[in-house]
Design a protein around this motif. Structure first.
Motif, short mmCIF file in Angstrom:
data_model
loop_
_atom_site.label_atom_id
_atom_site.label_comp_id
_atom_site.label_asym_id
_atom_site.label_seq_id
_atom_site.Cartn_x
_atom_site.Cartn_y
_atom_site.Cartn_z
N UNK A 127 0.68 -1.70 -0.20
CA UNK A 127 -0.36 -0.30 -0.17
C UNK A 127 0.69 1.34 -0.33
N UNK A 128 1.76 1.41 0.68
CA UNK A 128 2.99 2.27 1.08
C UNK A 128 3.74 2.21 -0.34
N UNK A 129 3.80 1.41 -1.62
CA UNK A 129 4.81 1.71 -2.10
C UNK A 129 4.22 2.48 -3.24
N UNK A 130 2.16 1.44 -3.66
CA UNK A 130 1.55 2.18 -4.23
C UNK A 130 0.98 3.99 -4.24
N UNK A 131 0.76 4.31 -3.05
CA UNK A 131 0.68 5.62 -2.61
C UNK A 131 1.75 6.44 -3.70
N UNK A 132 3.10 5.47 -2.79
CA UNK A 132 4.21 6.42 -3.32
C UNK A 132 4.34 6.28 -4.82
N UNK A 133 3.66 5.72 -5.19
CA UNK A 133 3.43 5.49 -6.95
C UNK A 133 3.30 6.81 -7.79
N UNK A 134 1.34 6.93 -6.47
CA UNK A 134 0.78 7.86 -6.94
C UNK A 134 1.20 9.69 -6.78
N UNK A 135 1.78 9.52 -5.53
CA UNK A 135 2.77 10.67 -5.73
C UNK A 135 2.96 11.19 -6.06
N UNK A 136 4.29 10.58 -6.74
CA UNK A 136 5.32 10.12 -7.83
C UNK A 136 4.71 10.87 -9.51
N UNK A 137 3.95 10.05 -9.52
CA UNK A 137 2.98 10.63 -10.71
C UNK A 137 2.22 11.86 -10.69
N UNK A 177 -0.83 12.69 3.52
CA UNK A 177 -1.45 11.73 5.11
C UNK A 177 -1.60 9.70 4.63
N UNK A 178 -1.75 9.67 3.69
CA UNK A 178 -2.45 8.13 3.73
C UNK A 178 -0.50 7.58 3.51
N UNK A 179 0.38 8.13 3.07
CA UNK A 179 1.73 7.51 3.05
C UNK A 179 2.18 7.30 3.59
N UNK A 180 1.71 8.77 4.80
CA UNK A 180 2.64 8.13 6.76
C UNK A 180 2.10 7.69 6.79
N UNK A 181 0.71 7.43 7.19
CA UNK A 181 0.09 6.16 7.45
C UNK A 181 0.38 4.94 7.60
N UNK A 182 0.82 4.99 5.70
CA UNK A 182 1.46 2.95 4.94
C UNK A 182 2.30 3.11 5.71
N UNK A 183 3.71 4.31 5.72
CA UNK A 183 4.76 3.97 6.54
C UNK A 183 5.04 3.81 7.66
N UNK A 184 3.66 4.61 8.26
CA UNK A 184 4.47 4.57 10.02
C UNK A 184 4.09 2.38 10.17
N UNK A 185 2.82 2.36 8.90
CA UNK A 185 2.32 0.81 9.73
C UNK A 185 3.64 -0.16 9.15
N UNK A 186 4.64 0.47 8.51
CA UNK A 186 5.18 -0.37 7.66
C UNK A 186 6.39 -0.66 8.87
N UNK A 187 6.77 0.96 9.31
CA UNK A 187 8.03 0.77 10.23
C UNK A 187 7.39 -0.52 11.43
#
Length: 388
Positions: free
Chosen positions: A24-34, A357-367
Motif C-alpha cells: 500500500x505504501x509503494x502504491x501510494x508513493x507511485x501515485x504521489x510521484x505520478x 496523509x495516506x502514505x504517512x499512515x502506511x509508512x508508520x504501519x510498515x515501520x
C-alpha cells in the motif's frame, strides 16, 4: 496456545500485515510521484476510460483553437490585400475622372494611362502574390470566351463579364454558360449556368439605343444564391436589338474556399467552419479590359471602377464577418478546454494532501510491522530456557 519451535504464528501474522502495508505504501508513493489518482485500470477502470477520452478531447480542442487562430491570421492577410487594392482603385478612379475631362490633351491622357495600366498590373500582382503558408488567398477568376466579334463581345459593346461568388465548374456541364439579351423584356439579360438562371436589366427610358450612357454595370442575380454576375456595357451596345443566346466557355474559380476544423469530431456542420474568399483579380473585378486613352473609355473605366470598389467592400465585409466568427469560435473552444480539463482532473488527478496523509499512515504501519516481526521472531527463543 502451545509453545512450539516449528510454527511461529505471530511472525506469520506480522509478516502478512507488513507485506500488505508495504504494498500500500509503494502504491501510494507511485501515485504521489505520478501525480495521478489512477495509475492502472485496477485502480479505477471507469475513471481511467472516461478520463483518457476527455484528455484526448482536450488535446484535440487545443489544436482546434490553434486552427481558429491561424484562420483569423489567414483572413487578416486577405483583408490586408483587399485594403491595398481598394487604395489602388481609388487612385484609378481619380485618374479616370481626370482623363474623362477634355481640358487635357491626348498626350497627357496617354501619360495618365501609363500609370493606370501599371496600377491594373499591380492589382493582378497583389492578387496572385498574396498567400498564407504557400496557399493562394485572393488569386484566380472565372475566365470566359465571350468572343471578339460575336454579339456579346467587346466590339459589340460588352466590355467584360465578371462572376462574383462561388461558381462550381466541377460538375458536368457547369463549365459552360449561355447568355442572351432581349429588348422585349425591358432590356433584360438572362444567363444560365449549372441549372441556375441569373437575370438583370439594363432598361430605362434613357437607354433607348441613341441616348445610351457612356457605360453601365448590369448585375445579374439569381434567387436562392448570393452569387452574381456583372456585365460592363459600353455605349456602342445596341439596346434595341434582340440578341440570341451566346455560349460562354468558363474556367477557373472566382472564390477560394477554406475549411477550418474547430472541433474534435468529423461533423462538417458542427466541427468545421467553411469560408469563401473572393478573388480580387482585375478579371473578377471587371476592370481588366479598361483604359483611359479617350474620354469615352475613361468614363467607361470610371463606372467599372466604381463597381469594383463596391465589390471590394462586399468582399471585405465577408472576410471581416468570418474573422469575427473564428474569433468567437476560438473563445468558445478556450472555455470548453477549461471545463473539459476540470472534468478530467476530477477523475484522474491526485489529491496530493490526502494521499500524503495516506502514505504517512502506511509508512508508520510498515515501520511498526518491521519492529513487531522482529519481536515475533524472538518469541521461540524463550523455549531455549526450558532446555537449559
Amino acid at each position: 496456545m502451545p509453545l512450539n519451535v516449528i510454527s511461529n504464528f505471530a511472525a506469520n501474522v506480522a509478516n502478512r500485515n507488513l507485506a500488505m502495508n508495504d504494498a500500500a505504501a509503494t502504491n501510494s508513493l507511485a501515485k504521489l510521484s505520478a501525480g495521478s489518482r489512477v495509475i492502472s485500470a485496477k485502480d479505477d477502470a471507469a475513471a481511467l476510460a472516461v478520463g483518457n477520452r476527455l484528455a484526448a478531447d482536450v488535446a484535440g480542442l487545443k489544436q482546434a483553437q490553434v486552427n481558429a487562430g491561424q484562420g483569423v491570421s489567414m483572413l487578416q492577410i486577405a483583408d490586408g490585400a483587399m485594403s491595398k487594392v481598394n487604395d489602388i482603385l481609388q487612385r484609378m478612379k481619380t485618374l479616370s475622372v481626370q482623363a474623362g475631362s477634355e481640358q487635357i490633351s491626348a498626350t497627357e491622357r496617354t501619360m495618365l494611362n501609363t500609370e493606370y495600366t501599371a496600377l491594373v498590373s499591380e492589382i493582378d500582382r497583389i492578387s496572385s502574390d498574396t498567400e498564407f503558408a504557400g496557399t493562394k488567398l485572393v488569386d484566380g477568376a472565372i475566365a470566359h470566351n465571350a468572343g471578339t466579334t460575336g454579339n456579346m463581345g467587346v466590339q459589340a459593346g460588352v466590355l467584360s463579364i465578371s462572376f462574383q461568388g462561388n461558381f462550381d465548374l466541377t460538375t458536368a456541364g457547369a463549365s459552360q454558360a449561355s447568355i442572351d439579351y432581349a429588348s422585349s423584356g425591358g432590356g433584360t439579360f438572362t444567363l444560365t449556368h449549372d441549372g441556375a438562371t441569373f437575370s438583370g436589366s439594363l432598361g430605362s427610358d434613357t437607354n433607348d439605343g441613341t441616348a445610351m450612357s457612356t457605360g453601365a454595370v448590369v448585375t445579374l442575380s439569381s434567387a436562392g444564391t448570393d452569387n452574381s454576375i456583372d456585365l460592363v456595357i459600353a455605349e456602342s451596345f445596341d439596346f434595341d436589338a434582340n440578341i440570341a443566346a451566346v455560349t460562354l466557355n468558363l474556367s477557373g474559380a472566382s472564390e477560394a474556399s477554406f475549411t477550418y476544423k474547430v472541433g474534435t469530431g468529423v461533423s462538417t456542420s458542427a466541427d468545421e467552419i467553411a469560408v469563401n474568399v473572393n478573388s480580387i483579380s482585375t478579371a473578377t473585378l471587371g476592370i481588366s479590359a479598361t483604359d483611359i486613352l479617350s474620354t469615352t473609355t475613361a468614363d467607361t473605366a470610371s463606372l467599372a471602377i466604381s463597381s469594383a470598389i463596391n465589390d471590394i467592400q462586399t468582399y471585405r465585409a465577408e472576410v471581416g464577418a468570418n474573422q469575427n466568427r473564428l474569433e468567437f469560435a476560438a473563445a468558445n473552444i478556450a472555455t470548453t478546454v477549461e471545463n473539459t480539463e476540470a472534468a478530467r482532473s476530477a477523475l484522474l488527478d491526485l489529491d496530493v494532501a490526502q494521499e500524503m496523509a495516506n502514505f504517512t499512515s502506511k509508512q508508520i504501519l510498515v515501520q511498526a510491522g518491521v519492529a513487531m516481526l522482529s519481536q515475533a521472531n524472538q518469541l521461540p527463543q524463550n523455549l531455549l530456557r526450558l532446555l537449559q
